[in-house]
Enzyme design. Structure first.
Site, PDB file in Angstrom:
ATOM      1  N   ARG A  95      95.001 -44.868  75.654  1.00  0.00           N
ATOM      2  CA  ARG A  95      95.949 -45.845  76.205  1.00  0.00           C
ATOM      3  C   ARG A  95      96.653 -46.569  75.051  1.00  0.00           C
ATOM      4  NH1 ARG A  95      98.804 -46.657  80.839  1.00  0.00           N
ATOM      5  NH2 ARG A  95      98.761 -48.791  81.583  1.00  0.00           N
ATOM      6  N   THR A 383     105.139 -39.832  84.407  1.00  0.00           N
ATOM      7  CA  THR A 383     103.709 -39.513  84.360  1.00  0.00           C
ATOM      8  C   THR A 383     103.435 -38.082  84.839  1.00  0.00           C
ATOM      9  OG1 THR A 383     103.281 -41.852  84.736  1.00  0.00           O
ATOM     10  CG2 THR A 383     101.401 -40.417  84.953  1.00  0.00           C
ATOM     11  N   GLU A 403     105.045 -44.146  81.033  1.00  0.00           N
ATOM     12  CA  GLU A 403     105.253 -45.208  82.017  1.00  0.00           C
ATOM     13  C   GLU A 403     106.484 -44.954  82.862  1.00  0.00           C
ATOM     14  OE1 GLU A 403     104.642 -47.648  84.601  1.00  0.00           O
ATOM     15  OE2 GLU A 403     106.515 -48.270  83.693  1.00  0.00           O
ATOM     16  N   GLY A 469     102.344 -41.529  89.813  1.00  0.00           N
ATOM     17  CA  GLY A 469     102.739 -42.301  90.993  1.00  0.00           C
ATOM     18  C   GLY A 469     102.581 -43.803  90.844  1.00  0.00           C
ATOM     19  N   GLY A 470     102.518 -44.298  89.594  1.00  0.00           N
ATOM     20  CA  GLY A 470     102.372 -45.738  89.406  1.00  0.00           C
ATOM     21  C   GLY A 470     101.097 -46.225  90.071  1.00  0.00           C
TER      22      GLY A 470
HETATM   23  N1  GLU Z   1     102.159 -46.628  83.815  1.00  0.00           N
HETATM   24  C1  GLU Z   1     101.441 -46.223  84.980  1.00  0.00           C
HETATM   25  C2  GLU Z   1      99.947 -46.323  84.745  1.00  0.00           C
HETATM   26  O1  GLU Z   1      99.489 -46.225  83.655  1.00  0.00           O
HETATM   27  C3  GLU Z   1     101.804 -44.848  85.435  1.00  0.00           C
HETATM   28  C4  GLU Z   1     103.233 -44.786  85.863  1.00  0.00           C
HETATM   29  C5  GLU Z   1     103.577 -43.668  86.808  1.00  0.00           C
HETATM   30  O2  GLU Z   1     102.686 -42.990  87.302  1.00  0.00           O
HETATM   31  O3  GLU Z   1     104.752 -43.462  87.031  1.00  0.00           O
HETATM   32  O4  GLU Z   1      99.237 -46.526  85.680  1.00  0.00           O
END
Ligand code: GLU
Length: 564
Positions: A95, A383, A403, A469-470
């Site tokens: 990370r 992602t 991200e 998928g955030g």
């Molecule tokens: N930045 C997000 C995370 O680390 C992932 C973003 C995404 O899946 O589009 O959870």
């Protein structure tokens, strides 16, 4: 009158299964990634005797090139590894970290209010120290079989000879209004006539090929120390929008970490995920721990009762996530208490069979600040998740990200630095107390990435899955886990199931699917629902007790499964 055997939603599900066809099956190896070039690179490495980690390195380098909107050497990742000899699942944390110049209020504007999301994303301020390469080098020290440099071969070749822009890449360039603001990204992603690169256009990236060659020859060090790091720091600090503080010292001192995988029983399985700083493993395991108190197998996929139950379990877990999870090197995360079976059974009693509880409260596990307000609207287009089963039976399940789509939109030596620092809470305090996920120097922002590996009672590998998928990643992964573990679906059918998510707010149903038919019954149970696009990118693999390996790629993106 003849009573139909299946209700309309269930008939539609069966149709989806039939159209999707059987999962890819294999015996020796299997790769599932978000792009055919990356899957072929992984196949090339595995068939020349490379390990799952070697193949993951090759695939990640190719993804940096062909899926630049999603992940790359400018970003971070979490990798789970299954060792077939010892049965051990190891966890690697790559990370991003915040620079020494980061402050808790870095994403507040002059009035002390949170900046708009894109106001914070674009430019230098959001860029964390990339972790992918140091993490892959660490995993390669432990599990690599081929020389590190050889794993870069497919990506160097493709960056030099060129590849065709995919429809998804074209669509995301065309939809993006920020790339144009930066000359390097503009020159790369737009054609001579100033148009977004067309699908099918041939694209070479000689600068990235040179970057790969340097890292192949000199190891990750040649990225973290020297001219590449100097260029990253200079680009961030001199960004014309939101100049940041990232320095060569921040980059040089980055450390990837080996962490203890989080494993818990779910029915007859052992489900292993990543521990914090991602919320992924912990929140998935909390949801499963709550669902374990119900007989899901007797409920139909996609029925109102099923979506109600999974939504309510999700509310409870996302409530804890919002309060307790941050970088464990900076805040104490009550992992044991959150996964305690008695605690999760007690939480399960809050679920009523026919009525939504509405917003769930967090459990009282330790002294804590209130939850900062959660964003519900953001749909990630970025992602990537890949799964590789190698010829020894070792497995990699890795989620990797820059991200937002195209990250910071800055471009350095052919790749895009991330905007991962916007995964910190923009508000550093709630109710006068610091929140767990506030920004701080050297801290890792909380993630939702959820690479998973499932073992059987004997410790054998059975299933690997993950998704982009955030913050909805967790919901997509739970859907795909329940599909295989509770309903006995093959991995492709579980991936194909319509998506739904509840992040302790609205119940989100995938638009254009059979779930639209259950919106009304859910509303009657008190769910505030929304129809959404819900573009997961689930990639996974299962191994049956007879040794047959199957794979699945999400039809919502451009992935490909290759096996033999
Ligand atoms: N930045 C997000 C995370 O680390 C992932 C973003 C995404 O899946 O589009 O959870």
């Amino acid at each position: 009158m003849i009573t139909p055997l299946f209700s309309r939603p269930i008939r539609l599900f069966l149709l989806v299964f039939l159209l999707a066809g059987p999962a890819e099956a294999a015996e020796r190896f299997l790769v599932a990634t978000a792009n055919p070039h990356a899957s072929r690179a992984a196949q090339e490495i595995v068939t020349m005797g490379g390990s799952a980690v070697d193949a993951a390195i090759a695939a990640q380098m190719v993804l940096t090139l062909v899926e630049p909107q999603s992940s790359g050497i400018g970003g971070g990742a979490f990798l789970l590894h299954y060792d077939s000899e010892t049965g051990k699942v190891s966890a690697y944390d790559g990370r991003e970290t915040a620079p020494a110049g980061a402050t808790p209020d870095m994403f507040l504007n002059g009035d002390g209010e949170p900046k708009g999301f894109y106001e914070a994303v674009v430019g230098g301020l959001s860029v964390g120290v990339p972790g992918v390469l140091r993490m892959l080098e660490l995993a390669h020290q432990d599990h690599g079989k081929l020389p590190w440099g050889r794993d870069f071969g497919p990506a160097v070749r493709l960056a030099t000879l060129g590849f065709r822009v995919s429809p998804r890449l074209h669509g995301l360039i065309a939809a993006d209004s920020h790339l144009k603001a930066f000359p390097a990204a503009h020159d790369y992603f737009y054609d001579a006539a100033g148009q977004p690169l067309a699908a099918g256009a041939k694209l070479t990236n000689p600068e990235l090929a040179a970057t790969f060659r340097a890292i192949a020859a000199g190891g990750a060090r040649s990225f973290y120390d020297g001219p590449i790091a100097e260029d990253i720091a200079r680009t961030v600090r001199h960004a014309t929008i939101n100049p940041g503080t990232l320095s060569t010292a921040d980059i040089a001192t980055y450390e990837a970490k080996r962490r203890e995988a989080l494993c818990r029983d779910y029915r007859e399985w052992r489900v292993c995920g990543m521990p914090p700083p991602t919320s992924g493993g912990l929140t998935v395991l909390q949801i499963l721990g709550i669902l374990g108190n119900f007989d899901l197998a007797s409920l139909a996929p996609g029925s109102a009762q099923t979506v109600h139950l999974i939504s309510e379990a999700s509310r409870l877990a996302y409530a804890d996530r919002a309060v307790y999870i941050g970088d464990p090197d900076f805040v104490s995360v009550p992992v044991g208490a959150m996964l305690d079976a008695a605690y999760l059974t007690e939480r399960a009693t809050m679920i009523r069979p026919d009525r939504s509880m509405g917003e769930a409260p967090a459990g009282l596990l330790q002294d804590r600040a209130e939850a900062p307000p959660q964003s519900q609207g953001y749909e990630g287009h970025s992602t990537t998740h890949l799964v590789i089963v190698d010829q020894e039976g070792d497995v990699v399940s890795m989620t990797s990200s820059i991200e937002n789509a195209f990250g910071s939109r800055l471009m350095v030596r052919g790749f895009l630095p991330n905007n991962q620092l916007t995964d910190f809470s923009f508000r550093p305090t709630a109710g006068g107390q610091p929140v767990a996920n506030a920004a701080a120097p050297g801290k890792r922002p909380r993630s939702s990435m959820s690479p998973i590996i499932v073992l059987d009672r004997e410790g054998g590998f059975r299933y690997a899955i993950g998704s982009p998928g955030g913050s909805r990643i967790i919901a997509y992964v739970v859907k795909a886990l329940v599909g295989v573990l509770d309903w006995g679906l093959d991995v492709q059918s579980a991936i194909d199931l319509p998506n739904h998510a509840n992040r302790n707010g609205r119940t989100e149903l995938e638009r254009g699917t059979a779930l639209e038919d259950i919106a009304e019954p859910l509303r009657e149970m008190g769910h505030d629902f929304a129809l959404e696009t819900l573009t997961s990118g689930l990639h996974g693999s299962t191994r049956a007790p007879d040794g047959e390996i199957a794979g699945g790629a999400d039809p919502r993106r451009e992935g490909m499964v290759i096996g033999d």
